[in-house]
Design an enzyme around this catalytic site. Structure first.
Site, PDB file in Angstrom:
ATOM      1  CB  THR A 101     -11.885 -20.772 -20.800  1.00 24.02           C
ATOM      2  OG1 THR A 101     -11.197 -20.024 -21.805  1.00 24.02           O
ATOM      3  CG2 THR A 101     -12.663 -21.905 -21.458  1.00 24.02           C
ATOM      4  CE  LYS A 179     -11.205 -20.446 -24.781  1.00 24.02           C
ATOM      5  NZ  LYS A 179     -10.061 -20.457 -25.672  1.00 24.02           N
TER       6      LYS A 179
HETATM    7  N1  LIG Z   1      -3.049 -20.058 -21.747  1.00 20.82           N
HETATM    8  C1  LIG Z   1      -3.764 -20.164 -22.857  1.00 20.82           C
HETATM    9  O1  LIG Z   1      -3.245 -20.603 -23.900  1.00 20.82           O
HETATM   10  C2  LIG Z   1      -5.210 -19.715 -22.879  1.00 20.82           C
HETATM   11  C3  LIG Z   1      -5.787 -19.385 -24.119  1.00 20.82           C
HETATM   12  C4  LIG Z   1      -7.105 -18.925 -24.153  1.00 20.82           C
HETATM   13  C5  LIG Z   1      -7.836 -18.851 -22.980  1.00 20.82           C
HETATM   14  N2  LIG Z   1      -7.261 -19.208 -21.776  1.00 20.82           N
HETATM   15  C6  LIG Z   1      -8.091 -19.077 -20.563  1.00 20.82           C
HETATM   16  O2  LIG Z   1      -7.807 -17.798 -19.998  1.00 20.82           O
HETATM   17  C7  LIG Z   1      -7.858 -17.891 -18.576  1.00 20.82           C
HETATM   18  C8  LIG Z   1      -6.518 -17.453 -17.985  1.00 20.82           C
HETATM   19  O3  LIG Z   1      -5.529 -18.323 -18.494  1.00 20.82           O
HETATM   20  P1  LIG Z   1      -3.957 -18.060 -18.233  1.00 20.82           P
HETATM   21  O4  LIG Z   1      -3.235 -18.984 -19.143  1.00 20.82           O
HETATM   22  O5  LIG Z   1      -3.684 -16.622 -18.247  1.00 20.82           O
HETATM   23  O6  LIG Z   1      -3.843 -18.630 -16.736  1.00 20.82           O
HETATM   24  P2  LIG Z   1      -2.652 -18.409 -15.690  1.00 20.82           P
HETATM   25  O7  LIG Z   1      -1.410 -17.961 -16.346  1.00 20.82           O
HETATM   26  O8  LIG Z   1      -2.649 -19.631 -14.860  1.00 20.82           O
HETATM   27  O9  LIG Z   1      -3.200 -17.174 -14.786  1.00 20.82           O
HETATM   28  C9  LIG Z   1      -4.328 -17.343 -13.973  1.00 20.82           C
HETATM   29  C10 LIG Z   1      -4.713 -16.005 -13.364  1.00 20.82           C
HETATM   30  O10 LIG Z   1      -5.855 -16.217 -12.508  1.00 20.82           O
HETATM   31  C11 LIG Z   1      -5.522 -15.775 -11.192  1.00 20.82           C
HETATM   32  N3  LIG Z   1      -6.213 -16.617 -10.222  1.00 20.82           N
HETATM   33  C12 LIG Z   1      -6.251 -17.975 -10.189  1.00 20.82           C
HETATM   34  N4  LIG Z   1      -7.007 -18.391  -9.156  1.00 20.82           N
HETATM   35  C13 LIG Z   1      -7.456 -17.278  -8.531  1.00 20.82           C
HETATM   36  C14 LIG Z   1      -8.295 -17.052  -7.415  1.00 20.82           C
HETATM   37  N5  LIG Z   1      -8.832 -18.076  -6.723  1.00 20.82           N
HETATM   38  N6  LIG Z   1      -8.555 -15.782  -7.056  1.00 20.82           N
HETATM   39  C15 LIG Z   1      -8.019 -14.737  -7.748  1.00 20.82           C
HETATM   40  N7  LIG Z   1      -7.218 -14.888  -8.817  1.00 20.82           N
HETATM   41  C16 LIG Z   1      -6.947 -16.152  -9.211  1.00 20.82           C
HETATM   42  C17 LIG Z   1      -4.010 -15.889 -11.089  1.00 20.82           C
HETATM   43  O11 LIG Z   1      -3.545 -15.086 -10.045  1.00 20.82           O
HETATM   44  P3  LIG Z   1      -2.107 -15.372  -9.366  1.00 20.82           P
HETATM   45  O12 LIG Z   1      -1.094 -14.629 -10.201  1.00 20.82           O
HETATM   46  O13 LIG Z   1      -2.247 -14.824  -8.003  1.00 20.82           O
HETATM   47  O14 LIG Z   1      -1.901 -16.860  -9.381  1.00 20.82           O
HETATM   48  C18 LIG Z   1      -3.617 -15.393 -12.484  1.00 20.82           C
HETATM   49  O15 LIG Z   1      -3.711 -13.999 -12.556  1.00 20.82           O
HETATM   50  C19 LIG Z   1      -8.229 -19.324 -18.228  1.00 20.82           C
HETATM   51  O16 LIG Z   1      -9.610 -19.422 -18.016  1.00 20.82           O
HETATM   52  C20 LIG Z   1      -7.797 -20.098 -19.477  1.00 20.82           C
HETATM   53  O17 LIG Z   1      -8.523 -21.305 -19.636  1.00 20.82           O
HETATM   54  C21 LIG Z   1      -5.949 -19.609 -21.699  1.00 20.82           C
END
Ligand SMILES: NC(=O)c1ccc[n+]([C@@H]2O[C@H](COP(=O)([O-])OP(=O)(O)OC[C@H]3O[C@@H](n4cnc5c(N)ncnc54)[C@H](OP(=O)(O)O)[C@@H]3O)[C@@H](O)[C@H]2O)c1
Length: 310
Positions: A101, A179
């Site tokens: 997102t 989104k």
């Molecule tokens: N959680 C929800 O309910 C939800 C629902 C719909 C959409 N989303 C969206 O989907 C996306 C992912 O969400 P999530 O909940 O899966 O987040 P998350 O659990 O915090 O995971 C974030 C991911 O991004 C990677 N990352 C972060 N900074 C980085 C960087 N500078 N370089 C390379 N990799 C990086 C992390 O790697 P590391 O493992 O190394 O930290 C991890 O793989 C976001 O944009 C969020 O807004 C989330």
């Protein structure tokens, strides 16, 4: 021949999406995995086995090995940085799909940069909590050229998702525009639920009685978040399911869109939700989750942040 797929980003969402790709995506070859923190790739690989997944040591290796590269990363900076690394490789004829997102301007700029290098690009953010990613019940929003969207659709409904919203042959940023606007509903929903539960507690009705109404009247996300609030999951959970910084990023993007399109005076509910998200961060920092807004709304009426002792 079935295309070789790679997945970059194994956070709360990416892990579940990968699981469904591996189990239901009819992949002919192992899914290539890359995550900044390698241990997460190792955990996912061990969950699925070496015949189903293969770990890449670098983003470059993942890109070189693959025809279609999906990514699901935290924020705009992470996505920009990662795509820049991808573009060090020859990407001609490949397809890059961003499930993160991010601000629509970020998506549109990425589409220009990626297609300028001869690759296809699809913006494909998703709606649904990590549990829905795990169970393949996401709503996928796709935008980009028809050819690129058509190549991705086989991995959406029935694999990672339960429904698609397609903006075929529209700028990729229209998917993230949808989104970001859609997420204002989630941000306002947790504020609304929190206010309802505070009023139910203070007025003597009791939160369990209100939850019975919510579950009956608004099954789905309302009921799920209400449950997490009344059970105290909003402060007990060590690692958030929807990290507070991700929610704050979504609120910032929505506000920025409202400002650039002259709608900011109408975004009163969003402004309140945004203030509450900021206060969650002050209160419980990285442990903050989107339903933690309940704790903040409780304190606004003199109740303790936590709804249970212990
Ligand atoms: N959680 C929800 O309910 C939800 C629902 C719909 C959409 N989303 C969206 O989907 C996306 C992912 O969400 P999530 O909940 O899966 O987040 P998350 O659990 O915090 O995971 C974030 C991911 O991004 C990677 N990352 C972060 N900074 C980085 C960087 N500078 N370089 C390379 N990799 C990086 C992390 O790697 P590391 O493992 O190394 O930290 C991890 O793989 C976001 O944009 C969020 O807004 C989330």
């Amino acid at each position: 021949m079935a295309p070789q797929l790679a997945w970059v980003g194994l956070g709360n969402m990416g892990r579940g999406m990968c699981k469904n790709l591996v189990e239901k995506g009819a992949l002919a070859t192992p899914l290539v995995l890359y995550n900044r923190t390698r241990s997460r790739s190792e955990t996912v690989a061990s969950d699925h086995g070496s015949s189903k997944t293969e770990i890449a040591d670098t983003i470059g290796d993942a890109v070189k090995a693959s025809d279609i590269i999906f990514m699901c990363l935290g924020d705009d900076a992470a996505v920009n940085e990662t795509v820049d690394s991808m573009l060090h490789e020859d990407v001609r004829g490949k397809l890059i799909v961003d499930c993160s997102t991010v601000h629509p301007n970020t998506t549109n700029a990425l589409e220009k940069k990626v297609t300028g290098k001869g690759a296809g690009f699809v913006g494909m953010p998703v709606f649904g909590a990590p549990a829905m990613a795990e169970s393949g019940q996401l709503i996928c929003v796709l935008a980009g050229s028809k050819e690129s969207c058509d190549a991705i659709i086989p991995y959406t409904t029935g694999v990672m998702g339960r429904a698609n919203i397609c903006y075929t042959d529209q700028p990729a940023g229209n998917a993230t525009l949808m989104k970001v606007i859609g997420n204002t509903f989630i941000l306002n929903m947790v504020s609304q639920l929190s206010e309802g539960h505070v009023l139910a507690e203070k007025s003597g009705l009791g939160v369990d009685n209100l939850h019975a109404f919510i579950s009956t009247m608004f099954p789905g996300p309302y009921a799920a978040y209400s449950q997490r609030m009344i059970e105290g999951d909003y402060y007990k959970r060590e690692k958030p399911l929807f990290g507070i910084d991700l929610a704050r990023k979504d609120a910032r993007h929505a506000m920025s869109l409202a400002e650039s399109s002259g709608a900011e005076e109408s975004m009163k509910m969003l402004a309140i939700a945004q203030g509450r998200l900021d206060r969650v961060k002050d209160e419980i920092a990285e442990r903050g989750d989107i339903p933690s807004v309940y704790g903040v709304v409780r304190t606004e009426s003199g109740l303790p942040f936590r709804n249970q002792s212990g």
